[in-house]
Design an enzyme around this catalytic site. Sequence first.
Site, PDB file in Angstrom:
ATOM      1  N   GLU A  49       0.826  -1.218   0.000  1.00 58.51           N
ATOM      2  CA  GLU A  49       0.000   0.000   0.000  1.00 58.51           C
ATOM      3  C   GLU A  49       0.855   1.261   0.000  1.00 58.51           C
ATOM      4  O   GLU A  49       1.724   1.441   0.860  1.00 58.51           O
ATOM      5  CB  GLU A  49      -0.929  -0.003   1.230  1.00 58.51           C
ATOM      6  N   LYS A 108      -7.599  -0.239  11.207  1.00 59.21           N
ATOM      7  CA  LYS A 108      -6.983  -0.713   9.958  1.00 59.21           C
ATOM      8  C   LYS A 108      -5.741   0.129   9.668  1.00 59.21           C
ATOM      9  O   LYS A 108      -4.706  -0.380   9.240  1.00 59.21           O
ATOM     10  CB  LYS A 108      -8.001  -0.622   8.813  1.00 59.21           C
ATOM     11  N   ASP A 153       3.920 -13.733  12.136  1.00 56.27           N
ATOM     12  CA  ASP A 153       2.595 -14.178  11.713  1.00 56.27           C
ATOM     13  C   ASP A 153       1.611 -12.993  11.764  1.00 56.27           C
ATOM     14  O   ASP A 153       1.141 -12.610  12.834  1.00 56.27           O
ATOM     15  CB  ASP A 153       2.157 -15.314  12.654  1.00 56.27           C
ATOM     16  N   HIS A 160      -2.079  10.403  -0.894  1.00 52.43           N
ATOM     17  CA  HIS A 160      -2.246   9.073  -1.464  1.00 52.43           C
ATOM     18  C   HIS A 160      -2.062   9.081  -2.973  1.00 52.43           C
ATOM     19  O   HIS A 160      -1.495   8.171  -3.545  1.00 52.43           O
ATOM     20  CB  HIS A 160      -3.678   8.627  -1.169  1.00 52.43           C
TER      21      HIS A 160
HETATM   22  C1  MEV Z   1      -5.976   3.510   4.788  1.00 49.91           C
HETATM   23  O1  MEV Z   1      -5.257   2.345   4.453  1.00 49.91           O
HETATM   24  C2  MEV Z   1      -5.980   3.728   6.281  1.00 49.91           C
HETATM   25  C3  MEV Z   1      -6.894   4.868   6.761  1.00 49.91           C
HETATM   26  O2  MEV Z   1      -8.204   4.654   6.271  1.00 49.91           O
HETATM   27  C4  MEV Z   1      -6.859   4.856   8.268  1.00 49.91           C
HETATM   28  C5  MEV Z   1      -7.864   5.759   8.919  1.00 49.91           C
HETATM   29  O3  MEV Z   1      -8.896   6.090   8.306  1.00 49.91           O
HETATM   30  O4  MEV Z   1      -7.609   6.144  10.083  1.00 49.91           O
HETATM   31  C6  MEV Z   1      -6.443   6.198   6.212  1.00 49.91           C
END
Ligand code: MEV
Length: 422
Positions: free
Chosen positions: A84, A262, A278, A376
């Site tokens: 990513e 995430k 792992d 991004h």
């Molecule tokens: C993207 O991989 C992760 C985010 O969505 C985390 C978040 O929203 O805090 C940018």
Amino acid sequence: MTTKTSRIPGLHKLSPQERLQKVAEAAGLGDGVLSHLGNTGNLEAATADSMIENVIGTLNIPLGIATNMVIDGEEVLIPMATEESSVVAAVCNAARQCRSTGGFTTAMSGSLMIAQVQLVGVSNPEFARLQILEHKADIQAICDETDPVLVKHGGGFRDIEVRILEGRTGPMVVTHLVVDTRDAMGANAVNSMAEAVAPRIAEWTGGRTYLRILSNLADRRLARARATWSLEDIGGAEVRDGILAAFDFADIDPYRAATHNKGVMNGVSAVVLATGNDTRAVEAGAHAYAARSGQYGSLTQWEIDADGNLTGSIEMPLAVGLIGGATRSHPTARIALDILGVETADRLAGIIAAVGLAQNFAALKALATTGIQKGHMALHAKNIAVMVGAVGDEIDKVAQELVAKGKVRMDVAEDILKSLRG
Ligand code: MEV
């Protein structure tokens, strides 16, 4: 025309090259694909073949280095394996912005893992619970005999806990073996112990044991990290308050908390993977821990200190090791550990927690200010350029034009590439 089938008897007995031939025939792959998969890069086919079943190739993931991290007073370079874009840059940025306040401070709650033994078929579970507890010394002896090497390294059995759960099929008596696994992740050690102890538990209680396996909710192996970001370094009170509002949102709403965590795991899993640990074990533990109150919430906490600065902290299960599994067998994982310069699994876990916190800071700051897409898109544009076939210099040229146009899309990239090539 080949008839497609998933039945390939004896595939497991072949070498990776022979398997690749078979799969190529079955899936109708062309020569280009064969030579692509035949090149296993810096993980030899024989090594890959000893790691998992039915190997036909390897999958390369970019390995990046996050800079600027100061952890417990030490400068640390962080290897991160991820597909990513922006994940590595996010850690570099977050770490740069807390260097003036000393970077990250980490600690571990311990290196204890839990293995569970499930006992069923007892009509008097309370009685059985006491029978098991009475055999603590026997259980200790069985566990420690199962892994004398671990004991030699200062680890081994530490305690038992016995819980009674009411299941739909009747009561079950669940024994937890609490084991110090030191610098090993410990899954193999505690699983072997659970398998060795289970028949004795059945014998002592007259019940029947079924599952004998570790718990990935490694809540006796919590990694902790904290850091302070000064108002000056982050761009003022408005940015701080935006981050706090973002945290508040995650803490009260599981829909947001899942995305928030995430982001944390973007950092955590990238270092876990780079070091051959792992990822699924750590992820399962993290999410189970985030839901421990009954409502899924944030793995991080954000507050304001007495001087008005932003303070962040993270606490999460982090079962990682330096020995065993791919940490030893994968040559790149070994190099990643050398880059980190870690000597203990505790140190590695602390570093990973710090990376998770840094990642969360960067995501929340971007979300609360310019939004996530701006940063991004620059890297995403490069991906798009590669996807439409740009090579060499073309990649940057196509990407730059995509960003300038504010349209980071495949169709636009195709047009740009066409006109570049005249
Ligand atoms: C993207 O991989 C992760 C985010 O969505 C985390 C978040 O929203 O805090 C940018």
